[in-house]
Structures are given as C-alpha cells and as structure tokens.
Design a protein around this motif. Sequence first.
Motif, PDB file in Angstrom:
ATOM      1  N   PRO A 123      48.665  41.974  13.291  1.00 17.37           N
ATOM      2  CA  PRO A 123      49.554  41.802  12.126  1.00 17.37           C
ATOM      3  C   PRO A 123      49.740  40.343  11.731  1.00 17.37           C
ATOM      4  CG  PRO A 123      50.853  42.236  14.094  1.00 17.37           C
ATOM      5  CD  PRO A 123      49.410  42.375  14.519  1.00 17.37           C
ATOM      6  N   LEU A 124      48.613  39.651  11.529  1.00 15.27           N
ATOM      7  CA  LEU A 124      48.688  38.268  11.064  1.00 15.27           C
ATOM      8  C   LEU A 124      49.104  38.239   9.604  1.00 15.27           C
ATOM      9  CD1 LEU A 124      45.285  36.938  12.469  1.00 15.27           C
ATOM     10  CD2 LEU A 124      47.554  36.394  13.371  1.00 15.27           C
ATOM     11  N   PRO A 125      49.774  37.188   9.181  1.00 19.36           N
ATOM     12  CA  PRO A 125      50.005  37.036   7.738  1.00 19.36           C
ATOM     13  C   PRO A 125      48.664  37.072   7.009  1.00 19.36           C
ATOM     14  CG  PRO A 125      51.281  35.423   8.982  1.00 19.36           C
ATOM     15  CD  PRO A 125      50.361  36.076   9.967  1.00 19.36           C
ATOM     16  N   GLY A 126      48.544  37.923   6.008  1.00 18.48           N
ATOM     17  CA  GLY A 126      47.300  38.031   5.250  1.00 18.48           C
ATOM     18  C   GLY A 126      46.372  39.133   5.716  1.00 18.48           C
ATOM     19  N   HIS A 127      46.789  39.937   6.714  1.00 18.25           N
ATOM     20  CA  HIS A 127      45.885  40.960   7.239  1.00 18.25           C
ATOM     21  C   HIS A 127      45.595  42.065   6.225  1.00 18.25           C
ATOM     22  CE1 HIS A 127      49.741  42.992   7.971  1.00 18.25           C
ATOM     23  NE2 HIS A 127      49.054  44.108   7.959  1.00 18.25           N
TER      24      HIS A 127
END
Length: 810
Positions: A115-119
């Motif tokens: 769940p990285l920012p931008g996933h």
Amino acid sequence: MSDHLIIIGAGMATGRAIEDLRSAGSDIKITLFNAEPRGNYNRIMLSPVLAGDKTYEEIVTHDDAWYAENDVTCRFGEKVDAIDREAKTVTAANGDVLSYDKLMFGTGSNPFMIPLPGHDLDGVIAYRDLEDTQKMMDLGPDNKCVVIGGGLLGLEAAAGMAARGVDVTVIHIMGHLMERQLDEAAGYLLRKALVDKGITVKCSANSKEILGENGKVRALLLDDGTELPCDLLVMAVGIRPNVKLAQDAGLAVGKGIHVDDQMVTSDPDILAVGECVEHNGAIFGLVAPLYDQAKVAAKTLLGEDATFVQKELSTKLKVTGCDLFSAGDFAEGEGREDIVFRDPARGVYRRLVIENNVIVGAVMYGDTADSNWFFGLIKDKTDIADMRETVIFGPAFQGGAAVDPLSAVAALPRDAEICGCNGICKGEIEDAIAAGSTDLAGIKATTKASASCGTCTGLVEQVLAVTLGDDFVIPAAATVCGCTDMTHEDVRRMIKSQKLTSMNAVWQECGWKTVDGCPTCRPALNFYLLADWPLEYKDDPQSRFINERKHANIQKDGTFSVVPRMWAGITTPDELRAIADAADKYMVPTVKVTGGQRIDLLGVKGEDLPGIWKDLNDAGMVSGYAYSKGLRTVKTCVGTDHCRFGTQDSTGLGIKLEKTLHGAWTPHKLKLGVSGCPRNCAEATCKDIGVICVDSGYQISIGGAAGMDVKETELLVQVPTEDEAILVIKAVSQLYREQAKYLDRIYKWMAKVGLDWIKEQIVDDLDNRAALVDRFELSQTIYRHDPWAEHVKKAETYQPLANLSLEAAE
C-alpha cells in the motif's frame, strides 16, 4: 454419488480434480465458474510466454473441446457473488441461482499489493495472470520497468521482459535474492547472472512512494531519495489466499480456507483446493501440493479414502541460463554442518546442510542435473555416513569413482520421485513404458511427468533410456542443426582430433544425415575448418551468409550498405572527397556516420556494388568488413596527440590493431576500443576487447557487450608496452577463433570457459601465447585480402545458397 458439482475457479488444481474425476469414470454433472474469460492454462509457464519461448496456446491445458468432451458446463468470465449454504445454492453475477450437491472452491489467491502512495496509478500491476503478462509483453526496448520483489515470480518477470529488450530494474528489500530458498553465496551468483542479462538489481532497497503524472506511473521513489523512472511497475511481493467468498458464506477461514486431510471445509458438502486453502497452518503456492490436493479431493468426491499429506518441497527458477535448485532447511543450528563445492570458472555452486548424517537442505546453482537425487535424500532422510566424502559430487560418483550417469538413474528405487510437480515416481514411468509409452510425449500424456514446469524432462528421458536401452536415444541438446545429432563442441573436437580438413570429410566422419549440409550448418563448418586448418582448407564463399558473399550489408528494401574502412576512425580530405563523389555518382540516398567512427553509404543497388567498390579502391580505401563475422571496428579517442588527459597514443595503437586484425574471420563480429585514459571516451569497456591506456601501460579487458545484452569488460591483464598489448590481443583473438562456438560473441564464450582459464592460456603460459600469435599471423597471411578489389577484378557475381538466412546490418 452427488448429482451436481459446482466448481468456483478454473485453475490448475480444479482442472486436475476434474481430470481425476473423469478418468475414474465419474459422470457427475459439473458446472465450472471462472472470473477470467477463459479456462485452465498452465500458470507456471507464463514466464516462458513472457520471455517469448512459448505462446499462450502452448500452455493451455484444457481447451473448449476438452471441456465439451468431458461434459463440463463452462461459465467463464462469470463471478459467483454469493453462496447460500443452507439452501445449497450459488448466485452468479448475472443473478442466476444454481443448486449444488457438492461445491468446490478453487478461488486461488490475490497478489499482495504494497500500500505505497501511488499504488493505484495506471501502470502499476501484479504478475498473476495472462492480462498482466500481456501488459509486460506490450513493452518494448524503449520502455523501462521496475519490478518490486526478488523472489521467484519477480525474477521470472524481470528476465522475461529483459529478453524482450526492456530496461528492467529489480528492487529487493532483503540483502540477497530469493532469501527464502537460497543462501547468500547462491544469491550472489544468481544476481550476477541476472546482471549479465542486462537486469539492474538493487538489494537492501526499500520502496517509499510510486510517483505518477496525469494518473500514470512515472517512477519509483526509494527511501534513500533515488528515483527509478518506469513506464510499468510490477509488484511481485507475494500472494494472499482469496477467501472473501468463503468468508462471506460463513466457512472457517484463517490465512486460507480451512480444510481437513480430505480437503473438506467446515461444511461437509464444500471442498477447497489450491492456493486458497489452509491445511494444518500451511498455505501453498507451488504446483506439486496443489495437484496432490486435487487428487485427494477427487477421491473424496468419489467416496474413496484419501489423505492429503504435506511433503518436502523444492524450488526451481524458470529463467533461461539461470539453473537453480533449492530444497529443505538452511537455518543455522547446533550440530549442523555444511559441505560446499564451488567451481567459479563454470559458475557452479553446491551447498548441502547436514544434521546427524542426514541432508536437511540443498542448494545448487549452475548445474542442477542431480537435483532430484539430492531431493530424494532429503525426503527419505537417508543416512549419508557411508558416502560422506563423495556425496557433494552427486550419484555418479558414489562408490568412489565416476560412473555412467545412466547407471545412477538405473540404481534409483521405483519410489524415487522424478516429477515433483505431479508427484510421479520412477516406477510409474516404468509402468507407463511397459504399457506402450516409449517416448517423452507418451510419458507426458499417460503420467503427466515433465508436463508442468518441464525441469524434470532430462531425468524422464534418462528413465526412458535406462528402461528401453538402445530402443531409445536421448535427444541431443543444442545440435548444430537438423543434419546431425552432434553439438558444435562435438564437431569442433572431431575436426581437430581427426584432422578433418574438408566439409566432405566432416559429413562422412560425423555421420551427417544430408549429402551436403544445409544453410544452418554450412557457415559454421566453413568457419571451423577455416580457423583450424588454414593451410589445408580453402574458404567456401557459398557457405557464407549473403552479407559476406556480397561484401555489403543487405537492407530491408533489397539495396545494400557499403562501408569503407577508416583506420581507427582516421580519414583524410581525399578519402572524404572520394566518398562524396561515389555517393553522387551512384545516387546513394543516405550517407551516415556510424557508431564505429566510419561513414556508411546506404541504399546502394546490387548492380552498382562492383562500380562503387572500384571507385573507393582507386581512392585507396578498402572494405570495412561491416558485414563480416570478423573485425568490424577499432574505436579510438585522440589520445596524447591532442587531448590534455591522454596518457598514451590511443589513436596510433588503434590503427595498428585494426591493420593487424582486419580481415580475420572470427566466430562472430569483433569490436575493439582503445581509450587514451580512464575517462574512456572510446567506450572501450563495452567492447569485445577493450584497451584503457594508463600512465604505466595498457589495461586489456575482454567480454563486453552493448547490444541485446549489456556487459562490462573484465580485466585480462595490464602490460607495460604497446607491442605487448598487440601480442596479447592477437593471442586472445586466436584463442577465441579456435575455441568458441560459431555465432558466440566473446562474452558468451568467456562465460563457458571462464576468465581464469583464458588468463592461464595467455597471461600465465607465455609459450602458449606465442604459439597462438604464430597461428594467428599464419592465418592472416593466407586469408587477409580486400574482397572489393578481388571481386571487382574477377567481375564475379555470387548467387545465394538456397534458403540461406539473410543477416541484418549492424
């Protein structure tokens, strides 16, 4: 017997269960739902599809005709939205309600997305199904891809895209690749092999954010601030069992859908198989246990006794050129010891972990031929005390001496597992042979051995050979062509040892199947004979590719490219005027400066070749051999003549090298670079042979590449004088000519024989170096000439040998 079985998920496990039911004679009604718009295909072979080694059609295990023949009602592209266990119904996405007597879950797993920012940006995908594979296949050489995850799936994805020319970077959070299966030493070798394939590998790297632009992925940001630009980002960091539908139906669920030893869930009328299940706390991602589960589930549905037992598992990597096997436990512990074998020249590594005279873990890299034998020792907990000193060398060396490998296969017991994916033992293959399956295709069809990942194919063939004797011949690997069962290496040995000095002699003594060879073998044989017997053998122009026969590169429109030689990139006003006059006279549409510091005249008509050759010859210019399997160019910088950083006369050395080497036929094209200082303006460190000039002399490196594969050269030797540098390069060129397989560049040859061996022949053994130089100079005396001048004089027109392949200009 149940009347109606509904199966949710058309994966490999449920597909095998259907096979087992039908082969047992069951006529149970089967309805098969699948969210994907297709039936069962071999998902573990998506990597070869990505790499271009197979097509999707080749990995389909059950096509429409198979489902029809086996009376399976298919509802592909349809999800099941709900299950009513009390009413024993399922509700499809379109609202249809179907009753079942028995229900089987095969919902597989979902890829874990960090769940990285931008996933959620467009262009961020997993590597899970055909759609994901197609997105990766759509990338081309101008695209960049980042793969997060250095496990099996991530590396197979990276290798597949790299094989298509994509610029690939692998990001792995751990210190070495595949840390669950490999120790650090094997992980290092694997990383080195992947880097050699042009893949950038960053270990101990942590992803921070996925950057986008206009809703599309742009780059991956690491926590150290590094930005990795990409057109596609692939997450291959693991899977999670797909349990939502089961959970909503009220089934017992943990990490996966809970099942007992009979693959029955908490509801006695519902079974589950595959990656969605949890059995005794374990979940499963490899195909072998999934097939075992399918077999047990089918027997349970048939009312027969069966028990699923978790077995020791092994891992193999499906990346061409990276032979890797791992099984067992590598954790350090009191009372454990290691046996390690390393052969750096061949890139071979083996490690066994032993506890109480029992092998508990094994990792093999570079040579995995004995992997099944070691795996058997692990599973059977065999006491190895009596073979402790030789066990690392494999079954062929037990008893203290090397024996025929087939003898080791013959000695395997009937219950020795041959095919891990399908759980097929030696005895089952022997029984199939006795029943009439006498080739690999027959064994695949009757037992499924080698029909899944294919890594056991060689072992299956050995069982066939042991059982059938002379009635079965193991197919030769990498033969020269269809005219012979011999490899390039075998043919070269015969040419040298039997003093075969003509093609007719090779065809006769090597048992060629055709009278006069074919367009594949003739160019190779012509080169081998030319290199090994320069005095006795006469070059056969008709056994060369069209470019070498025409002494120009054929273009896609049928015209030709003519490149006059410019020694180390040096030219004169008179030469430039002659090129300009020829371009005007023959209406050459394109004149281009090449990367090798020469001028290319593109679009010359075939009938104008003798004329343009003559005009350039009259101006003192000779063929640049830009079409040849031989020296192409020696790229140089200006060195001490003009550059304030130059340490030696790089241009002068380049001219001497080019005049020394030009016209020498080699297994593949040969490119050199000479840089006057470590700033490397001539890009010497990505050439076949590179020279870096330093204050104290000349650093000679070999094995570079800058095409489909990108490789940096490796240092061979540093010498103090220009004359010695030339001698070393002559010797390297001759050793390459005498030992390499036809169409192998130096870096591929070096990977096979090892840099250390080359150093032994050239750096350590000065007498051998001198002999190599003598043989090189002899060959040059006989064969070096200017083909343009020769063929203008003869006014000779060459006709192509039938079906001989064209080669593109480079």
